[in-house]
Write a protein that holds these residues in place. Sequence first.
Motif, PDB file in Angstrom:
ATOM      1  N   ALA A  26       1.324  -1.456  -0.263  1.00 34.42           N
ATOM      2  CA  ALA A  26       0.378   0.511  -0.364  1.00 34.42           C
ATOM      3  C   ALA A  26       1.067   1.213  -0.497  1.00 34.42           C
ATOM      4  CB  ALA A  26      -0.732   0.319   1.286  1.00 34.42           C
ATOM      5  N   TYR A  27       1.864   0.861   0.732  1.00 34.58           N
ATOM      6  CA  TYR A  27       2.859   2.017   0.697  1.00 34.58           C
ATOM      7  C   TYR A  27       3.566   2.700  -0.413  1.00 34.58           C
ATOM      8  CZ  TYR A  27       6.962  -0.657  -0.113  1.00 34.58           C
ATOM      9  OH  TYR A  27       8.015  -1.196  -1.118  1.00 34.58           O
ATOM     10  N   LEU A  28       3.449   1.850  -1.625  1.00 35.76           N
ATOM     11  CA  LEU A  28       3.942   2.309  -3.171  1.00 35.76           C
ATOM     12  C   LEU A  28       2.785   2.324  -3.792  1.00 35.76           C
ATOM     13  CD1 LEU A  28       5.789   2.143  -5.476  1.00 35.76           C
ATOM     14  CD2 LEU A  28       5.577  -0.424  -5.199  1.00 35.76           C
ATOM     15  N   LEU A  29       1.869   2.386  -3.622  1.00 36.34           N
ATOM     16  CA  LEU A  29       1.320   2.733  -4.425  1.00 36.34           C
ATOM     17  C   LEU A  29       0.273   3.765  -4.574  1.00 36.34           C
ATOM     18  CD1 LEU A  29      -1.690   0.013  -3.820  1.00 36.34           C
ATOM     19  CD2 LEU A  29       0.147  -0.067  -4.806  1.00 36.34           C
ATOM     20  N   PRO A  30       0.422   4.767  -4.384  1.00 36.02           N
ATOM     21  CA  PRO A  30       0.381   6.144  -4.392  1.00 36.02           C
ATOM     22  C   PRO A  30       1.238   6.484  -5.754  1.00 36.02           C
ATOM     23  CG  PRO A  30      -0.115   6.276  -2.275  1.00 36.02           C
ATOM     24  CD  PRO A  30       0.792   4.656  -3.084  1.00 36.02           C
ATOM     25  N   TYR A  31       2.742   5.859  -5.693  1.00 38.89           N
ATOM     26  CA  TYR A  31       3.171   6.441  -6.634  1.00 38.89           C
ATOM     27  C   TYR A  31       3.337   6.231  -7.936  1.00 38.89           C
ATOM     28  CZ  TYR A  31       6.109   7.799  -2.421  1.00 38.89           C
ATOM     29  OH  TYR A  31       5.794   8.779  -1.189  1.00 38.89           O
ATOM     30  N   LEU A  32       2.497   5.570  -8.238  1.00 44.53           N
ATOM     31  CA  LEU A  32       2.342   4.021  -9.100  1.00 44.53           C
ATOM     32  C   LEU A  32       0.922   4.594 -10.514  1.00 44.53           C
ATOM     33  CD1 LEU A  32       2.348   1.071  -8.397  1.00 44.53           C
ATOM     34  CD2 LEU A  32       4.257   1.524  -8.949  1.00 44.53           C
ATOM     35  N   ARG A  33       1.879   4.797 -12.148  1.00 48.15           N
ATOM     36  CA  ARG A  33       0.650   5.263 -12.811  1.00 48.15           C
ATOM     37  C   ARG A  33       1.265   3.917 -13.860  1.00 48.15           C
ATOM     38  NH1 ARG A  33       0.063   8.017  -9.453  1.00 48.15           N
ATOM     39  NH2 ARG A  33       0.665  10.437  -8.755  1.00 48.15           N
ATOM     40  N   PRO A  34      -0.247   4.888 -14.917  1.00 43.20           N
ATOM     41  CA  PRO A  34      -0.021   3.340 -15.720  1.00 43.20           C
ATOM     42  C   PRO A  34       0.893   3.611 -16.438  1.00 43.20           C
ATOM     43  CG  PRO A  34      -2.139   4.483 -16.008  1.00 43.20           C
ATOM     44  CD  PRO A  34      -1.132   4.861 -14.407  1.00 43.20           C
ATOM     45  N   GLY A  35       1.701   2.666 -17.282  1.00 44.44           N
ATOM     46  CA  GLY A  35       2.709   3.466 -18.275  1.00 44.44           C
ATOM     47  C   GLY A  35       3.782   3.187 -17.903  1.00 44.44           C
ATOM     48  N   MET A  36       4.021   2.766 -16.706  1.00 48.56           N
ATOM     49  CA  MET A  36       5.410   2.789 -15.694  1.00 48.56           C
ATOM     50  C   MET A  36       6.305   1.727 -16.190  1.00 48.56           C
ATOM     51  SD  MET A  36       5.209   4.125 -11.723  1.00 48.56           S
ATOM     52  CE  MET A  36       4.998   6.593 -11.973  1.00 48.56           C
ATOM     53  N   SER A  37       7.490   1.704 -16.485  1.00 52.48           N
ATOM     54  CA  SER A  37       8.259  -0.058 -15.954  1.00 52.48           C
ATOM     55  C   SER A  37       8.209  -0.352 -14.874  1.00 52.48           C
ATOM     56  CB  SER A  37       9.496   0.725 -16.914  1.00 52.48           C
ATOM     57  OG  SER A  37      10.332   1.096 -16.875  1.00 52.48           O
ATOM     58  N   LEU A  38       8.248  -1.590 -14.717  1.00 51.63           N
ATOM     59  CA  LEU A  38       8.585  -1.581 -13.362  1.00 51.63           C
ATOM     60  C   LEU A  38       9.305  -3.732 -12.780  1.00 51.63           C
ATOM     61  CD1 LEU A  38       5.991  -1.690  -9.491  1.00 51.63           C
ATOM     62  CD2 LEU A  38       7.225  -3.505  -9.841  1.00 51.63           C
ATOM     63  N   LEU A  39      10.018  -2.894 -12.608  1.00 48.20           N
ATOM     64  CA  LEU A  39      11.070  -4.291 -11.417  1.00 48.20           C
ATOM     65  C   LEU A  39      10.576  -4.848 -10.439  1.00 48.20           C
ATOM     66  CD1 LEU A  39      13.615  -6.492 -12.286  1.00 48.20           C
ATOM     67  CD2 LEU A  39      15.032  -5.323 -10.953  1.00 48.20           C
ATOM     68  N   ASP A  40      10.106  -6.332 -10.319  1.00 50.82           N
ATOM     69  CA  ASP A  40      10.119  -6.775  -9.014  1.00 50.82           C
ATOM     70  C   ASP A  40      10.644  -7.976  -8.632  1.00 50.82           C
ATOM     71  OD1 ASP A  40       8.773  -7.077  -6.948  1.00 50.82           O
ATOM     72  OD2 ASP A  40       7.172  -8.579  -7.361  1.00 50.82           O
ATOM     73  N   VAL A  41      11.579  -7.978  -7.537  1.00 49.76           N
ATOM     74  CA  VAL A  41      12.883  -8.893  -7.347  1.00 49.76           C
ATOM     75  C   VAL A  41      12.349 -10.078  -6.408  1.00 49.76           C
ATOM     76  CG1 VAL A  41      15.108  -7.736  -8.381  1.00 49.76           C
ATOM     77  CG2 VAL A  41      13.654  -7.849  -5.920  1.00 49.76           C
ATOM     78  N   GLY A  42      12.633 -11.198  -6.687  1.00 52.89           N
ATOM     79  CA  GLY A  42      12.466 -12.298  -5.679  1.00 52.89           C
ATOM     80  C   GLY A  42      10.725 -12.289  -5.499  1.00 52.89           C
ATOM     81  N   ALA A  43      10.173 -12.481  -6.445  1.00 51.05           N
ATOM     82  CA  ALA A  43       8.815 -12.268  -6.840  1.00 51.05           C
ATOM     83  C   ALA A  43       8.161 -13.766  -6.496  1.00 51.05           C
ATOM     84  CB  ALA A  43       8.097 -12.118  -9.152  1.00 51.05           C
ATOM     85  N   GLY A  44       8.386 -14.225  -6.534  1.00 50.17           N
ATOM     86  CA  GLY A  44       8.107 -15.910  -5.397  1.00 50.17           C
ATOM     87  C   GLY A  44       6.778 -16.089  -6.226  1.00 50.17           C
ATOM     88  N   PRO A  45       5.544 -16.416  -4.939  1.00 47.03           N
ATOM     89  CA  PRO A  45       4.540 -16.798  -6.392  1.00 47.03           C
ATOM     90  C   PRO A  45       3.404 -16.037  -6.837  1.00 47.03           C
ATOM     91  CG  PRO A  45       4.419 -17.839  -3.634  1.00 47.03           C
ATOM     92  CD  PRO A  45       5.282 -16.487  -4.111  1.00 47.03           C
TER      93      PRO A  45
END
Length: 265
Positions: A26-45
């Motif tokens: 939830a702490y990250l959600l205000p910073y996200l916008r459509p069209g962004m590129s995002l790397l998720d490390v250790g994505a697991g399930p």
Amino acid sequence: MKRYTHGHHESVLTSHRWRTAENSAAYLLPYLRPGMSLLDVGAGPGTITMDLADLVAPGTVTATEYNAGALELTRAEAARRGTANVEFAVADVHALAYADDTFDVTHAHQVLQHVADPVQALRELRRVTKPGGIVAVRDSDYAGFIWYPELSELDEWLALYQKVARGNGGEPDAGRRLLSWAHAAGFTDVRATASVWCFANEADRAWWGGMWAERILKSEMATTALETGAAVPADLDRISAAWQRWAAESDGWFLIPHGELICVV
Ligand SMILES: C[S@@+](CC[C@H](N)C(=O)[O-])C[C@H]1O[C@@H](n2cnc3c(N)ncnc32)[C@H](O)[C@@H]1O
């Protein structure tokens, strides 16, 4: 990391698949916008990963895991949900094969507590994030867990978990250390917050307590505890039974604190 403490036994996945962007990022959600590129490390399930992919679409999420077997779990979740804007790669967060300034956002949930060098991991996340972009990390803090009733076997469980995790080269009391790791990695603009998971109703207790009752017997943690002599089978049986008792206790309550950081690059 010598070994990923939890492993990927079904009992572990049961807990990790409960996670969503809402309850874990939830702490990250205000910073996200459509069209962004995002790397998720250790994505697991991958349940958080796919939520993030929905939020940045038509941007792309790159989901990474440190070996191909773990990455299959992430792929399976993408297939199950039909998420199309996600790419997959095997990658160790200590040494990422991406050019400098590649992603708008880089994200690691419950990963830094498991890695051998969290400061190096943060340096790598910063390197591959664009100037003005964000490195977002969140980790629990085991020494900060609070529960009721005060079952002594759950104290044993916590001490055993910390011992096994540290033996694997991790730091289970990571939440309180995240800010210091970010400073050591050279970040100067860091927004540090905290949030909790709380399990206190019958369904949550049955799920969390039942999951640990099984996990302490069957997951990678059990194997490591027995192999290293940190526990004998009777210890694990006793702890497992206590988790069942806790789950059946109508007064049962469990709180998991997390540190979380928005690091501006
Ligand atoms: C607790 S799981 C978190 C999974 C997912 N982020 C979530 O919160 O549901 C930690 C993950 O980090 C991965 N991991 C451990 N060491 C790693 C490393 N050095 N580089 C990348 N991933 C790693 C493990 O394979 C595991 O899937």
